[in-house]
Structure formats: structure tokens, C-alpha cells
Design an enzyme around this catalytic site. Structure first.
Site, PDB file in Angstrom:
ATOM      1  N   GLY A  45      -3.431  -6.902   7.195  1.00 41.82           N
ATOM      2  CA  GLY A  45      -4.592  -6.616   6.357  1.00 41.82           C
ATOM      3  C   GLY A  45      -4.158  -6.141   4.987  1.00 41.82           C
ATOM      4  O   GLY A  45      -3.101  -5.522   4.850  1.00 41.82           O
ATOM      5  N   GLN A  50      -4.284  -2.822  -3.423  1.00 48.29           N
ATOM      6  CA  GLN A  50      -2.871  -2.717  -3.027  1.00 48.29           C
ATOM      7  C   GLN A  50      -1.977  -3.672  -3.822  1.00 48.29           C
ATOM      8  O   GLN A  50      -0.755  -3.582  -3.761  1.00 48.29           O
ATOM      9  CB  GLN A  50      -2.708  -2.989  -1.525  1.00 48.29           C
ATOM     10  CG  GLN A  50      -3.359  -1.949  -0.633  1.00 48.29           C
ATOM     11  CD  GLN A  50      -3.168  -2.276   0.823  1.00 48.29           C
ATOM     12  OE1 GLN A  50      -4.006  -2.939   1.438  1.00 48.29           O
ATOM     13  NE2 GLN A  50      -2.057  -1.847   1.403  1.00 48.29           N
ATOM     14  N   CYS A  95       0.337   0.797   7.008  1.00 47.92           N
ATOM     15  CA  CYS A  95      -0.210   0.265   5.755  1.00 47.92           C
ATOM     16  C   CYS A  95       0.948  -0.245   4.902  1.00 47.92           C
ATOM     17  O   CYS A  95       1.962   0.441   4.762  1.00 47.92           O
ATOM     18  CB  CYS A  95      -0.954   1.385   5.030  1.00 47.92           C
ATOM     19  SG  CYS A  95      -1.638   0.902   3.434  1.00 47.92           S
ATOM     20  N   LEU A  96       0.773  -1.432   4.343  1.00 47.77           N
ATOM     21  CA  LEU A  96       1.844  -1.995   3.503  1.00 47.77           C
ATOM     22  C   LEU A  96       2.135  -1.107   2.296  1.00 47.77           C
ATOM     23  O   LEU A  96       3.230  -1.171   1.748  1.00 47.77           O
ATOM     24  CB  LEU A  96       1.461  -3.405   3.035  1.00 47.77           C
ATOM     25  CG  LEU A  96       1.543  -4.497   4.105  1.00 47.77           C
ATOM     26  CD1 LEU A  96       0.989  -5.810   3.565  1.00 47.77           C
ATOM     27  CD2 LEU A  96       2.972  -4.681   4.601  1.00 47.77           C
ATOM     28  N   HIS A 137     -10.059   0.545   7.795  1.00 48.30           N
ATOM     29  CA  HIS A 137      -8.857   0.894   7.023  1.00 48.30           C
ATOM     30  C   HIS A 137      -8.927   0.271   5.624  1.00 48.30           C
ATOM     31  O   HIS A 137      -8.670   0.936   4.613  1.00 48.30           O
ATOM     32  CB  HIS A 137      -7.619   0.399   7.788  1.00 48.30           C
ATOM     33  CG  HIS A 137      -6.320   0.608   7.095  1.00 48.30           C
ATOM     34  ND1 HIS A 137      -5.359   1.500   7.529  1.00 48.30           N
ATOM     35  CD2 HIS A 137      -5.789   0.028   5.981  1.00 48.30           C
ATOM     36  CE1 HIS A 137      -4.330   1.482   6.715  1.00 48.30           C
ATOM     37  NE2 HIS A 137      -4.553   0.582   5.768  1.00 48.30           N
ATOM     38  N   GLU A 138      -9.301  -1.014   5.585  1.00 49.43           N
ATOM     39  CA  GLU A 138      -9.310  -1.728   4.290  1.00 49.43           C
ATOM     40  C   GLU A 138     -10.506  -1.313   3.421  1.00 49.43           C
ATOM     41  O   GLU A 138     -10.369  -1.209   2.196  1.00 49.43           O
ATOM     42  CB  GLU A 138      -9.321  -3.249   4.515  1.00 49.43           C
ATOM     43  CG  GLU A 138      -8.157  -3.807   5.321  1.00 49.43           C
ATOM     44  CD  GLU A 138      -6.780  -3.438   4.790  1.00 49.43           C
ATOM     45  OE1 GLU A 138      -6.647  -3.058   3.614  1.00 49.43           O
ATOM     46  OE2 GLU A 138      -5.812  -3.503   5.572  1.00 49.43           O
ATOM     47  N   HIS A 141      -9.664   1.675   1.486  1.00 47.53           N
ATOM     48  CA  HIS A 141      -8.864   1.395   0.275  1.00 47.53           C
ATOM     49  C   HIS A 141      -9.764   1.165  -0.944  1.00 47.53           C
ATOM     50  O   HIS A 141      -9.417   1.541  -2.062  1.00 47.53           O
ATOM     51  CB  HIS A 141      -8.006   0.140   0.464  1.00 47.53           C
ATOM     52  CG  HIS A 141      -6.678   0.380   1.113  1.00 47.53           C
ATOM     53  ND1 HIS A 141      -5.704   1.163   0.545  1.00 47.53           N
ATOM     54  CD2 HIS A 141      -6.144  -0.102   2.269  1.00 47.53           C
ATOM     55  CE1 HIS A 141      -4.631   1.174   1.322  1.00 47.53           C
ATOM     56  NE2 HIS A 141      -4.873   0.410   2.377  1.00 47.53           N
TER      57      HIS A 141
HETATM   58  C1  Y12 Z   1      -4.904  -1.680  12.266  1.00 44.40           C
HETATM   59  C2  Y12 Z   1      -4.474  -0.638  11.494  1.00 44.40           C
HETATM   60  C3  Y12 Z   1      -4.236  -0.828  10.156  1.00 44.40           C
HETATM   61  C4  Y12 Z   1      -4.443  -2.060   9.583  1.00 44.40           C
HETATM   62  C5  Y12 Z   1      -4.201  -2.244   8.120  1.00 44.40           C
HETATM   63  C6  Y12 Z   1      -3.190  -3.301   7.793  1.00 44.40           C
HETATM   64  N1  Y12 Z   1      -1.863  -2.802   7.943  1.00 44.40           N
HETATM   65  C7  Y12 Z   1      -0.751  -3.580   7.823  1.00 44.40           C
HETATM   66  O1  Y12 Z   1      -0.863  -4.772   7.660  1.00 44.40           O
HETATM   67  C8  Y12 Z   1       0.547  -2.904   7.874  1.00 44.40           C
HETATM   68  C9  Y12 Z   1       1.685  -3.571   7.855  1.00 44.40           C
HETATM   69  C10 Y12 Z   1       3.005  -2.953   7.698  1.00 44.40           C
HETATM   70  C11 Y12 Z   1       4.103  -3.779   7.615  1.00 44.40           C
HETATM   71  C12 Y12 Z   1       5.364  -3.248   7.392  1.00 44.40           C
HETATM   72  O2  Y12 Z   1       6.478  -4.036   7.240  1.00 44.40           O
HETATM   73  C13 Y12 Z   1       7.161  -4.559   8.303  1.00 44.40           C
HETATM   74  O3  Y12 Z   1       6.844  -4.312   9.432  1.00 44.40           O
HETATM   75  C14 Y12 Z   1       8.297  -5.435   7.939  1.00 44.40           C
HETATM   76  C15 Y12 Z   1       5.519  -1.897   7.223  1.00 44.40           C
HETATM   77  O4  Y12 Z   1       6.793  -1.432   6.863  1.00 44.40           O
HETATM   78  C16 Y12 Z   1       7.662  -0.882   7.703  1.00 44.40           C
HETATM   79  O5  Y12 Z   1       7.347  -0.583   8.830  1.00 44.40           O
HETATM   80  C17 Y12 Z   1       8.994  -0.617   7.130  1.00 44.40           C
HETATM   81  C18 Y12 Z   1       4.433  -1.072   7.303  1.00 44.40           C
HETATM   82  C19 Y12 Z   1       3.164  -1.599   7.540  1.00 44.40           C
HETATM   83  C20 Y12 Z   1      -4.884  -3.102  10.360  1.00 44.40           C
HETATM   84  C21 Y12 Z   1      -5.120  -2.899  11.709  1.00 44.40           C
HETATM   85 CO    CO Z   2      -3.602  -0.038   3.946  1.00 45.07          CO
END
Ligand code: Y12
Ligand code: CO
Length: 173
Positions: A45, A50, A95-96, A137-138, A141
Site C-alpha cells: 500500500g 509518501q 510502512c514504506l 493506514h493509507e 497518511h
Molecule cells: C496492513 C498494514 C499496513 C499496510 C500499509 C502498507 N505497508 C507496506 O506496504 C509496507 C511495506 C514495507 C516494506 C519494506 O521493505 C521490505 O520488506 C523489503 C519495509 O522495510 C523493511 O522491512 C526493511 C517496511 C515496510 C497495509 C496493510
Molecule cells: Co504507510
């Protein structure tokens, strides 16, 4: 369009996003570029703020039962309004914009949403489970709210300490 993920504690993430009024090819370029950077960053997401665009835009591409994220599952949500919410659920969110940190966050379990698609057509959506959590969550933001803002005082202090340490280590590499 070349985009970069804005990371906490950048103040840009605290900006309030504004409604989209023009549904043109510039908007479509932004949506396409958001999809590219979200997928290449292993995200599920992403909100436009962001990537430093303070517009009420978010995209979601949740994994299916096999953990795949086919593009058919992509949901593009513009000018969202949550019209109903109920129940309670806890999920470990990430969260990215806050890389490397995951925390248990309490949210509503179910919601109803009205939004526009990339053409400006009005849609409604009933969501529960991961979709409902991701939408909340989004949508946060868009108001400049991050999931870490929902932590208790002691969890937040612990997070700040660990995040600063991780950032210092990242800079040294
Ligand atoms: C449930 C809860 C929150 C959301 C919001 C969207 N969140 C994400 O897409 C988070 C992604 C994410 C990715 C990461 O990178 C890797 O895994 C390579 C990250 O970084 C690390 O862990 C180093 C952190 C978050 C949607 C649904
Ligand atoms: Co986020």
C-alpha cells in the site's frame, strides 16, 4: 515520472493532502509511477504523500492466498471518504516510510468507503480484514498521520530510540 519514497522523520509526511479535481493523464502517470515504486519496494500500500505529492490518492495491491500480488488486485483510490466503521482488530503494521519497523496497531475491523477511480467515477467498497486495515493506514497518511502516532507513550519512545539507531547505522554503511 521518477519518484522517491519519503521516509520518517521527514516533515513532508505531516502535510494534509488535498482533493483531486482533475482526472487527466498527469494523474494517470502519477498512479502508474506509484505502482512501480510500491512494487519495486515490496510494498502492499502507498499514499501519494509518501512520494511527496500531497493529493488524496492511495493505491493497494494486497497479496492473494499464494502471497502473489497480481496487477488485477490493484485498487486505485482517489478522494476516499470512510462512511461507516465498526468492530475492532489488531494487526502488525509496517510502512514504506518507516522502513524496518512493525508494530501492533488497533483499528476498526470493517468499513464502508466511497471514493473515485482514475477516471473520476464514484465507487463504493465494503472492506474487512487486511483490506480494511490497509485502507485505514493509507487514509491516515492523507491527514499526515503515521501508524507510529498510535503507539503508547512508552512504545513510541522505544521506537524513536531504535529508529534513530538504525538510521545512524544505515548512514555508516
Ligand atoms: C496492513 C498494514 C499496513 C499496510 C500499509 C502498507 N505497508 C507496506 O506496504 C509496507 C511495506 C514495507 C516494506 C519494506 O521493505 C521490505 O520488506 C523489503 C519495509 O522495510 C523493511 O522491512 C526493511 C517496511 C515496510 C497495509 C496493510
Ligand atoms: Co504507510
Amino acid at each position: 515520472m521518477k519518484l522517491k519514497i519519503v521516509e520518517y522523520p521527514d516533515k513532508k509526511l505531516r502535510e494534509k493532502s488535498v482533493k483531486v479535481e482533475i482526472f487527466d493523464s498527469k494523474l494517470h502517470d502519477l498512479l502508474d509511477s506509484m505502482y512501480e515504486i510500491m512494487m519495486s519496494s515490496n510494498g502492499i500500500g502507498l499514499a501519494a504523500i509518501q512520494v511527496a505529492h500531497a493529493k488524496e490518492i492511495l493505491i493497494l495491491n494486497l497479496p492473494d492466498e499464494d502471497g502473489e500480488q497480481p496487477k488485477e488486485n490493484l485498487i486505485e483510490i482517489i478522494n476516499p471518504v470512510i462512511t461507516e466503521k465498526s468492530g475492532e482488530t489488531v494487526y502488525q503494521e509496517g510502512c514504506l516510510s518507516v522502513p524496518g519497523f512493525y508494530e501492533d496497531i488497533k483499528r476498526f475491523d470493517k468499513l464502508k468507503l466511497t471514493y473515485q477511480d482514475r477516471h473520476g467515477d464514484v465507487k463504493t467498497l465494503d472492506a474487512d480484514g487486511l483490506l480494511s486495515i490497509a485502507i485505514q493506514h493509507e487514509v491516515d497518511h492523507l491527514q499526515g498521520i503515521l501508524f507510529i502516532d498510535k503507539l503508547s507513550y512508552s512504545r513510541r519512545k522505544k521506537f524513536e530510540k531504535e529508529y534513530k539507531k538504525a538510521q545512524k547505522e544505515k548512514k555508516r554503511q
